[in-house]
Design an enzyme around this catalytic site. Sequence first.
Site, PDB file in Angstrom:
ATOM      1  N   GLN A  25       1.072  -1.259  -0.005  1.00 41.58           N
ATOM      2  CA  GLN A  25       0.026  -0.004   0.086  1.00 41.58           C
ATOM      3  C   GLN A  25       1.030   1.253   0.045  1.00 41.58           C
ATOM      4  O   GLN A  25       0.695   2.238  -0.953  1.00 41.58           O
ATOM      5  CB  GLN A  25      -1.140  -0.003   1.223  1.00 41.58           C
ATOM      6  CG  GLN A  25      -1.855   1.324   1.227  1.00 41.58           C
ATOM      7  CD  GLN A  25      -2.888   1.054   2.356  1.00 41.58           C
ATOM      8  OE1 GLN A  25      -3.232   0.220   2.735  1.00 41.58           O
ATOM      9  NE2 GLN A  25      -3.593   2.236   2.388  1.00 41.58           N
ATOM     10  N   SER A  84       7.282  -0.014   2.420  1.00 44.96           N
ATOM     11  CA  SER A  84       7.304   0.358   3.703  1.00 44.96           C
ATOM     12  C   SER A  84       8.037  -0.674   4.441  1.00 44.96           C
ATOM     13  O   SER A  84       7.892  -1.798   4.070  1.00 44.96           O
ATOM     14  CB  SER A  84       5.887   0.644   4.438  1.00 44.96           C
ATOM     15  OG  SER A  84       5.098  -0.527   4.183  1.00 44.96           O
ATOM     16  N   THR A 109       0.305   1.559  12.063  1.00 47.03           N
ATOM     17  CA  THR A 109      -0.781   0.907  11.559  1.00 47.03           C
ATOM     18  C   THR A 109      -0.798  -0.690  11.975  1.00 47.03           C
ATOM     19  O   THR A 109      -1.605  -1.226  11.511  1.00 47.03           O
ATOM     20  CB  THR A 109      -0.535   0.894   9.933  1.00 47.03           C
ATOM     21  OG1 THR A 109       0.551   0.272   9.348  1.00 47.03           O
ATOM     22  CG2 THR A 109      -0.994   2.297   9.205  1.00 47.03           C
ATOM     23  N   TYR A 148      -2.548  10.657   4.259  1.00 49.67           N
ATOM     24  CA  TYR A 148      -1.426  10.083   3.490  1.00 49.67           C
ATOM     25  C   TYR A 148      -1.372  10.850   2.304  1.00 49.67           C
ATOM     26  O   TYR A 148      -0.257  10.873   1.825  1.00 49.67           O
ATOM     27  CB  TYR A 148      -1.890   8.614   3.194  1.00 49.67           C
ATOM     28  CG  TYR A 148      -1.725   7.688   4.426  1.00 49.67           C
ATOM     29  CD1 TYR A 148      -0.328   7.687   4.959  1.00 49.67           C
ATOM     30  CD2 TYR A 148      -2.420   6.718   4.903  1.00 49.67           C
ATOM     31  CE1 TYR A 148      -0.086   7.028   6.161  1.00 49.67           C
ATOM     32  CE2 TYR A 148      -2.100   5.901   5.864  1.00 49.67           C
ATOM     33  CZ  TYR A 148      -0.997   6.004   6.564  1.00 49.67           C
ATOM     34  OH  TYR A 148      -0.756   5.262   7.387  1.00 49.67           O
ATOM     35  N   GLU A 183      26.286   6.786  -9.553  1.00 50.05           N
ATOM     36  CA  GLU A 183      26.806   7.784  -8.992  1.00 50.05           C
ATOM     37  C   GLU A 183      26.643   8.193  -7.564  1.00 50.05           C
ATOM     38  O   GLU A 183      27.293   8.652  -6.753  1.00 50.05           O
ATOM     39  CB  GLU A 183      26.791   9.212  -9.800  1.00 50.05           C
ATOM     40  CG  GLU A 183      28.045  10.074 -10.048  1.00 50.05           C
ATOM     41  CD  GLU A 183      27.823  11.161 -10.879  1.00 50.05           C
ATOM     42  OE1 GLU A 183      28.178  12.394 -10.479  1.00 50.05           O
ATOM     43  OE2 GLU A 183      27.281  10.834 -12.127  1.00 50.05           O
TER      44      GLU A 183
END
Length: 451
Positions: free
Chosen positions: A11, A140, A179, A224, A254
């Site tokens: 999500q 996440s 959450t 969010y 780089e």
Amino acid sequence: MRECISIHVGQAGVQIGNACWELYCLEHGIQPDGQMPSDKTIGGGDDSFNTFFSETGAGKHVPRAVFVDLEPTVIDEVRTGTYRQLFHPEQLITGKEDAANNYARGHYTIGKEIIDLVLDRIRKLADQCTGLQGFLVFHSFGGGTGSGFTSLLMERLSVDYGKKSKLEFSIYPAPQVSTAVVEPYNSILTTHTTLEHSDCAFMVDNEAIYDICRRNLDIERPTYTNLNRLIGQIVSSITASLRFDGALNVDLTEFQTNLVPYPRIHFPLATYAPVISAEKAYHEQLSVAEITNACFEPANQMVKCDPRHGKYMACCLLYRGDVVPKDVNAAIATIKTKRTIQFVDWCPTGFKVGINYQPPTVVPGGDLAKVQRAVCMLSNTTAIAEAWARLDHKFDLMYAKRAFVHWYVGEGMEEGEFSEAREDMAALEKDYEEVGVDSVEGEGEEEGEEY
């Protein structure tokens, strides 16, 4: 071409993906249906934006991206949203049942059913590239899909595309807006598994972004969408050098060369300025000196930690917009004299600077003001170990009581994986500690005696 493939997992990854692609489209003048009025060459031109978009014969621009989630609702919003025509339906991959915030489900049980399909789609995208330079993975730490499936995917990408760079944008769990109770477990398991597969990981701490939204944008209860649009700006600044021609064009390798002194110490801290609402921007100058100075304020960082307590190993400043090198040099000189910026003693105190003349774009109707210039600072500092320490502590509190562990074991994990992951994290904290310690002067003296 030096193409990049973006992979958005779970999500958080998908919703940040939405914010990023919305912004990229605005920056490049690409309409929601993929048409680009300003682009006169039909078919894959050699424009810089082609690193992120492939072009069809009909002149449609398609993001080089894959969206993956183990449950359909979040990606269904992409399938029905404003940008539904932008993506190829095969780029949006969903499973039937979610990982239920459980790393083991994302990595073992449910993840293994979908991984081959995902790799197949990624292979199709990779085959369209003439010179793939690497992958950007968005996820996440806290969710089951974001932690478990990402780590599985990273392992498989290492096998299939060995030497290609893999950069992560990881959402670090925030105490305020948790959450799931088991976020510390998932975070530590995923970090342990991906540590050797990721070349560079930009962590974004939800709590830090929340505070920036509250403080700088006066949003009382950030959603969010607010958070993701801000994260989108940061991702856009980091990738701008890949998508536009600038005075100093940084490619993925780089970044690593300049920011990663040792393979494990690959977690740069990102800081972005100016984050300012439209009504305030009207009254402020926001000169190069001001925005550069703002980058050294802990309040503007994407992860809560205090670089004043740590030492810098590397520092990159990526400017965009109306910026000239003369101003930048002056700003850096001032900072070097005024601020107590401590570099590790084995590193020259250089600031690497990239300038991109494309001014920052904002999403219309968003919270951020349109500004003439912006800067994103990427610095590798030992202070980010504070973030790991916080997470490890939470892990220990739960693991001491073996709370929730049965959910993981029930999905085919072994308890040993927990302790193994935790030991690896302890080693990572130790690595950060050792990097910051001054090189021993004693060694030099002993050598002197030998001669």
